[in-house]
Design a protein around this motif. Structure first.
Motif, PDB file in Angstrom:
ATOM      1  N   LEU A  84       0.741  -1.241   0.020  1.00  0.00           N
ATOM      2  CA  LEU A  84       0.080   0.154  -0.042  1.00  0.00           C
ATOM      3  C   LEU A  84       0.836   1.313  -0.077  1.00  0.00           C
ATOM      4  O   LEU A  84       0.300   2.183  -0.514  1.00  0.00           O
ATOM      5  N   GLY A  85       2.300   1.067   0.495  1.00  0.00           N
ATOM      6  CA  GLY A  85       3.212   2.258   0.292  1.00  0.00           C
ATOM      7  C   GLY A  85       2.508   3.399   1.197  1.00  0.00           C
ATOM      8  O   GLY A  85       2.264   3.574   2.230  1.00  0.00           O
ATOM      9  N   LYS A  86       2.546   4.631   0.392  1.00  0.00           N
ATOM     10  CA  LYS A  86       2.177   5.798   1.010  1.00  0.00           C
ATOM     11  C   LYS A  86       1.091   6.155   1.683  1.00  0.00           C
ATOM     12  O   LYS A  86       0.719   6.803   2.312  1.00  0.00           O
ATOM     13  N   TYR A  87      -0.018   5.165   1.568  1.00  0.00           N
ATOM     14  CA  TYR A  87      -1.263   5.162   2.030  1.00  0.00           C
ATOM     15  C   TYR A  87      -1.643   4.602   3.320  1.00  0.00           C
ATOM     16  O   TYR A  87      -2.659   4.705   4.034  1.00  0.00           O
ATOM     17  N   THR A  88      -0.323   4.091   4.019  1.00  0.00           N
ATOM     18  CA  THR A  88      -0.479   3.451   5.190  1.00  0.00           C
ATOM     19  C   THR A  88       0.947   3.928   5.958  1.00  0.00           C
ATOM     20  O   THR A  88       1.841   3.391   5.911  1.00  0.00           O
ATOM     21  N   PRO A  89       0.846   5.249   6.205  1.00  0.00           N
ATOM     22  CA  PRO A  89       2.020   5.580   7.257  1.00  0.00           C
ATOM     23  C   PRO A  89       2.366   4.620   8.318  1.00  0.00           C
ATOM     24  O   PRO A  89       1.416   3.728   8.779  1.00  0.00           O
ATOM     25  N   ALA A  90       3.521   4.798   8.793  1.00  0.00           N
ATOM     26  CA  ALA A  90       4.050   3.868   9.934  1.00  0.00           C
ATOM     27  C   ALA A  90       3.066   3.592  11.024  1.00  0.00           C
ATOM     28  O   ALA A  90       2.892   2.530  11.607  1.00  0.00           O
ATOM     29  N   ASP A  91       2.479   4.778  11.591  1.00  0.00           N
ATOM     30  CA  ASP A  91       1.611   4.853  12.741  1.00  0.00           C
ATOM     31  C   ASP A  91       0.154   4.569  12.451  1.00  0.00           C
ATOM     32  O   ASP A  91      -0.597   4.339  13.524  1.00  0.00           O
ATOM     33  N   SER A  92      -0.037   4.324  11.064  1.00  0.00           N
ATOM     34  CA  SER A  92      -1.579   4.119  11.146  1.00  0.00           C
ATOM     35  C   SER A  92      -1.708   2.614  11.128  1.00  0.00           C
ATOM     36  O   SER A  92      -1.149   1.794  10.806  1.00  0.00           O
ATOM     37  N   GLU A  93      -2.890   2.240  11.987  1.00  0.00           N
ATOM     38  CA  GLU A  93      -3.550   0.956  12.263  1.00  0.00           C
ATOM     39  C   GLU A  93      -4.473   0.556  11.189  1.00  0.00           C
ATOM     40  O   GLU A  93      -4.773  -0.656  11.329  1.00  0.00           O
ATOM     41  N   GLU A  94      -4.970   1.389  10.347  1.00  0.00           N
ATOM     42  CA  GLU A  94      -6.298   1.081   9.424  1.00  0.00           C
ATOM     43  C   GLU A  94      -5.756   1.739   8.138  1.00  0.00           C
ATOM     44  O   GLU A  94      -4.853   2.502   7.888  1.00  0.00           O
ATOM     45  N   PHE A  95      -6.680   1.220   7.181  1.00  0.00           N
ATOM     46  CA  PHE A  95      -6.684   1.698   5.988  1.00  0.00           C
ATOM     47  C   PHE A  95      -7.877   1.676   5.323  1.00  0.00           C
ATOM     48  O   PHE A  95      -8.569   0.914   5.426  1.00  0.00           O
ATOM     49  N   THR A  96      -8.264   2.924   4.566  1.00  0.00           N
ATOM     50  CA  THR A  96      -9.483   3.247   4.032  1.00  0.00           C
ATOM     51  C   THR A  96      -9.494   3.352   2.596  1.00  0.00           C
ATOM     52  O   THR A  96      -8.553   4.440   2.117  1.00  0.00           O
ATOM     53  N   ALA A  97     -10.462   2.862   1.944  1.00  0.00           N
ATOM     54  CA  ALA A  97     -10.491   3.240   0.427  1.00  0.00           C
ATOM     55  C   ALA A  97     -12.053   3.348   0.090  1.00  0.00           C
ATOM     56  O   ALA A  97     -12.916   2.782   0.650  1.00  0.00           O
ATOM     57  N   TRP A  98     -12.063   4.208  -0.922  1.00  0.00           N
ATOM     58  CA  TRP A  98     -13.672   4.733  -1.443  1.00  0.00           C
ATOM     59  C   TRP A  98     -13.657   4.128  -2.789  1.00  0.00           C
ATOM     60  O   TRP A  98     -12.828   4.130  -3.610  1.00  0.00           O
ATOM     61  N   LYS A  99     -15.015   3.833  -3.117  1.00  0.00           N
ATOM     62  CA  LYS A  99     -15.279   3.428  -4.754  1.00  0.00           C
ATOM     63  C   LYS A  99     -16.664   4.306  -4.883  1.00  0.00           C
ATOM     64  O   LYS A  99     -17.580   4.258  -4.173  1.00  0.00           O
ATOM     65  N   ILE A 100     -16.478   5.269  -5.970  1.00  0.00           N
ATOM     66  CA  ILE A 100     -17.611   6.240  -5.920  1.00  0.00           C
ATOM     67  C   ILE A 100     -18.108   6.059  -7.685  1.00  0.00           C
ATOM     68  O   ILE A 100     -17.276   6.048  -8.569  1.00  0.00           O
ATOM     69  N   SER A 101     -19.279   5.972  -7.768  1.00  0.00           N
ATOM     70  CA  SER A 101     -19.830   5.913  -9.305  1.00  0.00           C
ATOM     71  C   SER A 101     -20.814   7.002  -9.192  1.00  0.00           C
ATOM     72  O   SER A 101     -21.750   7.217  -8.594  1.00  0.00           O
ATOM     73  N   HIS A 102     -20.684   8.054 -10.280  1.00  0.00           N
ATOM     74  CA  HIS A 102     -21.536   9.307 -10.345  1.00  0.00           C
ATOM     75  C   HIS A 102     -21.266   9.774 -11.805  1.00  0.00           C
ATOM     76  O   HIS A 102     -20.188   9.809 -12.525  1.00  0.00           O
ATOM     77  N   ARG A 103     -22.653   9.732 -12.416  1.00  0.00           N
ATOM     78  CA  ARG A 103     -22.648  10.437 -13.821  1.00  0.00           C
ATOM     79  C   ARG A 103     -21.611   9.489 -14.788  1.00  0.00           C
ATOM     80  O   ARG A 103     -21.064  10.260 -15.743  1.00  0.00           O
ATOM     81  N   GLY A 104     -21.822   8.234 -14.767  1.00  0.00           N
ATOM     82  CA  GLY A 104     -20.924   7.384 -15.733  1.00  0.00           C
ATOM     83  C   GLY A 104     -19.438   7.297 -15.466  1.00  0.00           C
ATOM     84  O   GLY A 104     -18.767   6.609 -16.172  1.00  0.00           O
ATOM     85  N   GLU A 105     -19.103   7.968 -14.292  1.00  0.00           N
ATOM     86  CA  GLU A 105     -17.758   7.817 -13.911  1.00  0.00           C
ATOM     87  C   GLU A 105     -17.533   6.785 -12.746  1.00  0.00           C
ATOM     88  O   GLU A 105     -18.351   7.261 -11.686  1.00  0.00           O
ATOM     89  N   THR A 106     -16.368   6.117 -12.644  1.00  0.00           N
ATOM     90  CA  THR A 106     -16.083   5.371 -11.500  1.00  0.00           C
ATOM     91  C   THR A 106     -14.572   5.496 -10.987  1.00  0.00           C
ATOM     92  O   THR A 106     -13.649   5.603 -11.548  1.00  0.00           O
ATOM     93  N   LYS A 107     -14.638   6.005  -9.737  1.00  0.00           N
ATOM     94  CA  LYS A 107     -13.341   6.166  -9.259  1.00  0.00           C
ATOM     95  C   LYS A 107     -13.099   5.125  -7.938  1.00  0.00           C
ATOM     96  O   LYS A 107     -13.748   4.853  -7.071  1.00  0.00           O
ATOM     97  N   LEU A 108     -11.783   4.635  -7.921  1.00  0.00           N
ATOM     98  CA  LEU A 108     -11.423   3.874  -6.652  1.00  0.00           C
ATOM     99  C   LEU A 108     -10.130   4.260  -6.261  1.00  0.00           C
ATOM    100  O   LEU A 108      -9.120   4.317  -6.878  1.00  0.00           O
ATOM    101  N   SER A 109     -10.267   4.851  -5.052  1.00  0.00           N
ATOM    102  CA  SER A 109      -9.085   5.650  -4.466  1.00  0.00           C
ATOM    103  C   SER A 109      -8.869   5.658  -2.988  1.00  0.00           C
ATOM    104  O   SER A 109     -10.075   5.269  -2.268  1.00  0.00           O
ATOM    105  N   ALA A 110      -7.647   5.654  -2.445  1.00  0.00           N
ATOM    106  CA  ALA A 110      -7.484   5.696  -0.847  1.00  0.00           C
ATOM    107  C   ALA A 110      -7.378   7.211  -0.550  1.00  0.00           C
ATOM    108  O   ALA A 110      -7.329   7.439   0.699  1.00  0.00           O
ATOM    109  N   ASN A 111      -7.417   8.018  -1.629  1.00  0.00           N
ATOM    110  CA  ASN A 111      -7.466   9.476  -0.970  1.00  0.00           C
ATOM    111  C   ASN A 111      -8.256  10.281  -2.032  1.00  0.00           C
ATOM    112  O   ASN A 111      -8.061  11.480  -2.295  1.00  0.00           O
ATOM    113  N   ILE A 112      -9.461   9.940  -2.510  1.00  0.00           N
ATOM    114  CA  ILE A 112     -10.480  10.592  -3.087  1.00  0.00           C
ATOM    115  C   ILE A 112     -11.046  11.566  -2.178  1.00  0.00           C
ATOM    116  O   ILE A 112     -11.644  12.277  -2.835  1.00  0.00           O
ATOM    117  N   LYS A 113     -11.009  11.418  -0.880  1.00  0.00           N
ATOM    118  CA  LYS A 113     -11.475  12.275  -0.096  1.00  0.00           C
ATOM    119  C   LYS A 113     -10.604  12.472   0.761  1.00  0.00           C
ATOM    120  O   LYS A 113      -9.556  11.828   1.057  1.00  0.00           O
TER     121      LYS A 113
END
Length: 654
Positions: A84-113
């Motif tokens: 996961l690399g940069k999305y899980t800093p050393a002190d982080s115990e968790e990891f969150t990802a979003w998947k969003i579908s809107h107006r014909g477009e789909t995004k899957l990201s760990a920092n879309i928010k």
């Protein structure tokens, strides 16, 4: 890593719902409540690729709003963090990802928010600018509690850690800052870490037994076999065949083709001297297919296709494949780590003989119970066999409310809340020890009911069941009302506290035991083994026991002010709220019916004689007496128990 929490927004019936997950999580409830929707949302998140959802997948009336599935993982391993690399800093115990579908477009990201306050720091062009903006951010917003980071990398880790720890406070951020951590092409990061195997209720075993992408057989093969060696050897074989093919052509056609080419060129040269041609064999390139596997069924001495088997065997094959897949996952080692496997099953009991269903439930419970971060199980079920008895906090009960604009209501039992409620009322405190066993023996059926009638024992259950079947055309069964024996007066509060957590309406029936002393005197009237002092000690203990039980019930249901005698609450119906009623029986049900239902005791005595039993206080004799006694003389009090349960179902439809 494992799924810790899922939030689903605007997906079909789930407008805004959040669920906590354990190693095993069960979803129960009536048909159409939205249970399977949870698994379908996760299947889209993990396996849906870049395909956008349709407008019809949005919650009714919210078609113009984005559909969002947010998944939070925990129990991260060092391998997880590395990938996961940069999305899980050393002190982080968790990891969150979003998947969003809107107006014909789909995004899957760990920092879309993210936190909009961080945008300037994140987009800073130089390390110096980033440090200055970060210092300013900390000074202006000390409430964020950001760490004192001195390098550009440490600053980004600090911001990422804050966002991972506060997902509910995040907002959509600009597209030039967010990135597709996983993407829909190239390396599929999430697939390396987490495989979501979803077996739908309508899956065909014949399709899952083919070695195609994302089938169960394919998942098993990928986790247990290495195709590479065989593919390389077959490639070498095909290369040799290609070379031999060319040699055959040369030996067979070589001189003939040279002659033919010369003859053709002689004619061409009369028209053009600048070009010549050659006739050669057109050898087709031989491309070997990848190693592929299939499953067939040995039926006696014959091989038969899977789809020629019955539904029961096909489902059994799927279940067996799941078990093998799970066992191969539990065998993960540091050297060969295939990531976490999540088994998601829609109706695991489907087409299964009850004995096989019970065995499969045990297997799933056992697999999820292993102390292994690489295994997780979730399912939707209508079978009491699949209620995880000792993981009660992992059960979610979904119902739909308000038929004009349906919304999903989620019931979930929190053991600490149950324990606190019982202790406050002075009920028995060995809650954790009794909880699992209770669910196994009795309450699992009640969790599937629309309304529950709680009674003290099996004889009370027999009377009400017989009354409903004989004189109410089994209306309780048709309405999904379950009559549950609590196995004693002291367990009623315990059962009710659990049902309350699951948002299940309940009618409670218990005896006030006002006449206990006369039965006590009758019991010891001719006793010669005990002296008077011992009998008085027993009398005092029994009095205290009845009073303590009554006081606990009165306190638990909050009816102390309505009871003239708290030690022996008045016999009547108490309305606790619009979903809960309590009926207090004068003394116990047997003497109550003997006094108030003419002919009932005569029928009970006849049943004792015909059955040849020694004790008339027997569930079977009580059921027969209730069935044969003149219903026109049945006490209104008893009938009102049935009517109240029916009314609760009418007022609280699922």
């Amino acid at each position: 890593m494992q799924i810790k929490k899922v939030k689903i927004t605007n997906f079909r019936t789930l407008s805004d719902n959040e669920f906590d997950f354990d190693s095993l999580t069960a979803f129960i409830g009536p048909n159409g409540a939205g249970k399977s929707t949870i698994l379908y949302a996760l299947d889209w998140f993990f396996n849906g690729g870049a395909t956008p959802l349709e407008e019809t997948d949005a919650t009714y009336g919210s078609e113009d709003k984005p559909i969002e599935v947010r998944v939070t993982f925990d129990q991260l391993t060092s391998r997880d963090r590395k990938i996961l690399g940069k999305y899980t800093p050393a002190d982080s115990e968790e990891f969150t990802a979003w998947k969003i579908s809107h107006r014909g477009e789909t995004k899957l990201s760990a920092n879309i928010k993210g936190n909009p306050l961080f945008d300037g720091v994140k987009s800073a062009a130089t390390a110096k600018e980033k440090k200055a903006l970060y210092k300013e951010l900390r000074e202006e917003h000390p409430e964020l509690g950001l760490s004192d980071a001195s390098t550009a990398g440490a600053i980004m880790d600090s911001l990422t850690l804050w966002e991972q720890q506060n997902p509910d406070l995040l907002e959509p951020i600009s597209s030039d800052i967010s990135t597709f951590f996983n993407g829909f092409s190239g390396d599929n990061t999430l697939k390396q870490l987490f495989n979501f195997a979803f077996v739908k209720a309508d899956y065909r075993a014949s399709e899952e037994s083919e070695d195609n992408r994302a089938t169960l057989l394919n998942l098993i093969i990928e986790r247990t076999l290495n195709r590479k060696e065989a593919d390389e050897k077959i490639q070498e074989l095909f290369q040799t065949i290609q070379e031999q093919e060319q040699e055959i052509y040369d030996q067979t056609f070589g001189e003939q083709l040279d002659t033919l080419s010369n003859q053709l060129n002689q004619i061409i040269n009369t028209y053009s001297l600048s070009r010549s041609v050659a006739v050669t064999p057109n050898a087709q390139e031989l491309k070997p297919s990848k190693t592929n596997f299939k499953v067939s069924v040995k039926d006696g001495a014959h091989d038969t296709p899977v789809d020629h088997q019955g539904h029961g065997f096909q489902r059994l094959l799927l279940i067996s494949a799941l078990q093998l897949l799970a066992e191969s996952t539990n065998a993960n080692t540091e050297e060969q780590d295939n990531g976490t496997l999540c088994l998601a099953i829609e109706e695991p009991e489907l087409y299964q003989h009850p004995v096989q269903a019970k065995a499969f439930a045990h297997i799933l419970d056992s697999l999820s119970g292993k102390k292994n971060k690489h295994m997780q199980v979730m399912y939707v079920t209508h079978s009491p066999y699949f209620i995880p008895a000792y993981k009660y906090e992992s059960i979610y009960r979904l119902t739909r409310k308000n038929r004009s604009n349906p919304t999903v209501s989620v019931g979930h039992a929190d053991p600490s809340v149950v324990a606190k409620r019982l202790r406050k009322a002075g009920c028995k405190s060995d809650i954790e020890a009794r909880y699992g066993l209770t669910l196994v023996q009795n309450l699992s059926t009640g969790l599937f009911a629309n309304v529950v009638i709680l009674v003290e024992g099996s004889s009370d259950e027999a009377i009400l069941s017989s009354l409903s079947e004989s004189h109410y055309d089994a209306e309780l069964d048709r309405r999904g009302v379950a009559i549950i024996s609590c196995g004693g007066k002291d367990s009623i509060c315990f059962f009710h506290a659990i049902l309350e957590q699951f948002d299940i309406p309940a009618v409670v029936v218990f005896d006030n035991d006002r006449g206990w002393e006369s039965r006590f005197n009758q019991k010891y009237e001719n006793n010669t083994k005990l002296d008077a002092e011992e009998i008085e000690i027993r009398r005092d203990n029994e009095a205290k026991s009845h009073i303590k039980s009554n006081r606990a019930l009165v306190s638990f249901f909050g009816i102390s002010n309505e009871c003239n005698e708290a030690d022996y609450p008045a016999p009547r119906c108490y309305e606790i709220d619009k979903q809960h009623y309590v009926f207090v029986v004068d003394d116990t049900l047997e003497p109550f019916l003997a006094r108030n239902w003419e002919g009932w005791m005569d029928e009970c005595n006849d049943a004792v004689t015909s059955l040849g039993v020694s004790n008339k206080k027997n569930a079977q004799t009580y059921a027969i007496a209730t069935q044969k006694a003149d219903f026109a003389k049945c006490p209104e009090f008893l009938q009102n128990v049935i009517r109240t349960a029916i009314k609760l179902h009418t007022d609280n439809p699922s």
